[in-house]
Design a protein around this motif. Structure first.
Motif, PDB file in Angstrom:
ATOM      1  N   MET A   1       0.848  -1.178   0.000  1.00 36.78           N
ATOM      2  CA  MET A   1       0.000   0.000   0.000  1.00 36.78           C
ATOM      3  C   MET A   1       0.892   1.239   0.000  1.00 36.78           C
ATOM      4  SD  MET A   1      -3.024   1.041   2.643  1.00 36.78           S
ATOM      5  CE  MET A   1      -4.008  -0.356   2.208  1.00 36.78           C
ATOM      6  N   LYS A   2       0.579   2.165  -0.873  1.00 35.01           N
ATOM      7  CA  LYS A   2       1.388   3.376  -0.998  1.00 35.01           C
ATOM      8  C   LYS A   2       1.032   4.389   0.092  1.00 35.01           C
ATOM      9  CE  LYS A   2       1.315   3.013  -5.994  1.00 35.01           C
ATOM     10  NZ  LYS A   2       0.901   3.703  -7.207  1.00 35.01           N
ATOM     11  N   GLN A   3       1.965   5.278   0.357  1.00 39.70           N
ATOM     12  CA  GLN A   3       1.732   6.309   1.376  1.00 39.70           C
ATOM     13  C   GLN A   3       0.577   7.228   0.961  1.00 39.70           C
ATOM     14  OE1 GLN A   3       5.004   8.920   2.053  1.00 39.70           O
ATOM     15  NE2 GLN A   3       4.069   9.897   3.806  1.00 39.70           N
ATOM     16  N   GLU A   4       0.466   7.500  -0.339  1.00 43.75           N
ATOM     17  CA  GLU A   4      -0.612   8.378  -0.805  1.00 43.75           C
ATOM     18  C   GLU A   4      -1.985   7.769  -0.535  1.00 43.75           C
ATOM     19  OE1 GLU A   4       1.767   7.328  -3.118  1.00 43.75           O
ATOM     20  OE2 GLU A   4       3.067   9.082  -3.205  1.00 43.75           O
ATOM     21  N   ASP A   5      -2.086   6.433  -0.679  1.00 40.55           N
ATOM     22  CA  ASP A   5      -3.360   5.761  -0.425  1.00 40.55           C
ATOM     23  C   ASP A   5      -3.728   5.822   1.055  1.00 40.55           C
ATOM     24  OD1 ASP A   5      -3.495   5.152  -3.111  1.00 40.55           O
ATOM     25  OD2 ASP A   5      -2.647   3.140  -2.845  1.00 40.55           O
ATOM     26  N   ILE A   6      -2.733   5.675   1.914  1.00 41.41           N
ATOM     27  CA  ILE A   6      -2.981   5.749   3.350  1.00 41.41           C
ATOM     28  C   ILE A   6      -3.481   7.134   3.728  1.00 41.41           C
ATOM     29  CG2 ILE A   6      -1.875   5.647   5.618  1.00 41.41           C
ATOM     30  CD1 ILE A   6      -0.040   3.475   4.451  1.00 41.41           C
ATOM     31  N   VAL A   7      -2.941   8.163   3.084  1.00 36.99           N
ATOM     32  CA  VAL A   7      -3.380   9.531   3.353  1.00 36.99           C
ATOM     33  C   VAL A   7      -4.844   9.701   2.961  1.00 36.99           C
ATOM     34  CG1 VAL A   7      -3.071  11.942   2.654  1.00 36.99           C
ATOM     35  CG2 VAL A   7      -1.088  10.542   3.185  1.00 36.99           C
ATOM     36  N   ILE A   8      -5.244   9.149   1.823  1.00 42.82           N
ATOM     37  CA  ILE A   8      -6.643   9.249   1.384  1.00 42.82           C
ATOM     38  C   ILE A   8      -7.557   8.546   2.380  1.00 42.82           C
ATOM     39  CG2 ILE A   8      -8.291   8.535  -0.382  1.00 42.82           C
ATOM     40  CD1 ILE A   8      -6.136   9.000  -2.447  1.00 42.82           C
ATOM     41  N   TYR A   9      -7.194   7.322   2.793  1.00 42.68           N
ATOM     42  CA  TYR A   9      -8.023   6.576   3.745  1.00 42.68           C
ATOM     43  C   TYR A   9      -8.143   7.314   5.073  1.00 42.68           C
ATOM     44  CZ  TYR A   9      -7.421   2.703   0.469  1.00 42.68           C
ATOM     45  OH  TYR A   9      -7.405   1.924  -0.642  1.00 42.68           O
ATOM     46  N   ALA A  10      -7.045   7.883   5.531  1.00 40.05           N
ATOM     47  CA  ALA A  10      -7.074   8.614   6.796  1.00 40.05           C
ATOM     48  C   ALA A  10      -7.982   9.833   6.694  1.00 40.05           C
ATOM     49  CB  ALA A  10      -5.663   9.034   7.194  1.00 40.05           C
ATOM     50  N   CYS A  11      -7.910  10.556   5.584  1.00 39.07           N
ATOM     51  CA  CYS A  11      -8.774  11.729   5.405  1.00 39.07           C
ATOM     52  C   CYS A  11     -10.246  11.339   5.344  1.00 39.07           C
ATOM     53  CB  CYS A  11      -8.377  12.495   4.149  1.00 39.07           C
ATOM     54  SG  CYS A  11      -6.815  13.364   4.287  1.00 39.07           S
ATOM     55  N   VAL A  12     -10.538  10.217   4.711  1.00 42.63           N
ATOM     56  CA  VAL A  12     -11.926   9.745   4.641  1.00 42.63           C
ATOM     57  C   VAL A  12     -12.437   9.396   6.030  1.00 42.63           C
ATOM     58  CG1 VAL A  12     -13.378   7.846   3.832  1.00 42.63           C
ATOM     59  CG2 VAL A  12     -11.837   8.985   2.250  1.00 42.63           C
ATOM     60  N   ILE A  13     -11.626   8.716   6.826  1.00 47.27           N
ATOM     61  CA  ILE A  13     -12.051   8.332   8.176  1.00 47.27           C
ATOM     62  C   ILE A  13     -12.231   9.563   9.054  1.00 47.27           C
ATOM     63  CG2 ILE A  13     -11.297   7.137  10.267  1.00 47.27           C
ATOM     64  CD1 ILE A  13     -10.046   5.028   8.393  1.00 47.27           C
ATOM     65  N   ILE A  14     -11.311  10.506   8.957  1.00 50.34           N
ATOM     66  CA  ILE A  14     -11.437  11.737   9.737  1.00 50.34           C
ATOM     67  C   ILE A  14     -12.669  12.516   9.300  1.00 50.34           C
ATOM     68  CG2 ILE A  14     -10.369  13.991  10.156  1.00 50.34           C
ATOM     69  CD1 ILE A  14      -7.644  12.498  10.025  1.00 50.34           C
ATOM     70  N   GLY A  15     -12.900  12.594   7.992  1.00 57.27           N
ATOM     71  CA  GLY A  15     -14.091  13.275   7.491  1.00 57.27           C
ATOM     72  C   GLY A  15     -15.378  12.614   7.952  1.00 57.27           C
ATOM     73  N   ALA A  16     -15.394  11.285   7.992  1.00 52.11           N
ATOM     74  CA  ALA A  16     -16.578  10.568   8.468  1.00 52.11           C
ATOM     75  C   ALA A  16     -16.815  10.854   9.945  1.00 52.11           C
ATOM     76  CB  ALA A  16     -16.422   9.069   8.241  1.00 52.11           C
ATOM     77  N   GLY A  17     -15.741  10.894  10.719  1.00 53.03           N
ATOM     78  CA  GLY A  17     -15.882  11.203  12.148  1.00 53.03           C
ATOM     79  C   GLY A  17     -16.429  12.595  12.379  1.00 53.03           C
ATOM     80  N   ILE A  18     -15.915  13.568  11.639  1.00 52.69           N
ATOM     81  CA  ILE A  18     -16.412  14.938  11.772  1.00 52.69           C
ATOM     82  C   ILE A  18     -17.861  15.016  11.304  1.00 52.69           C
ATOM     83  CG2 ILE A  18     -16.140  17.299  10.901  1.00 52.69           C
ATOM     84  CD1 ILE A  18     -13.105  16.759  10.877  1.00 52.69           C
TER      85      ILE A  18
END
Length: 47
Positions: A1-18
């Motif tokens: 898994m690339k670092q860029e993909d991890i960044v996208i997943y993290a942003c999606v999870i943070i956005g869902a939490g907010i």
């Protein structure tokens, strides 16, 4: 898994939490996805 993909997943999870805190998760997921792709694009420009 690339670092860029991890960044996208993290942003999606943070956005869902907010979004859940504000009452609706789906718009938060979409905003997080957009921000994640912008960050991924900025990582590609630096290389």
């Amino acid at each position: 898994m690339k670092q860029e993909d991890i960044v996208i997943y993290a942003c999606v999870i943070i956005g869902a939490g907010i979004g859940l805190m504000l009452g609706s998760a789906f718009p938060g997921v979409l905003v997080g996805l957009g921000i994640g792709y912008l960050i991924k694009f900025s990582f590609k420009k630096e290389d």
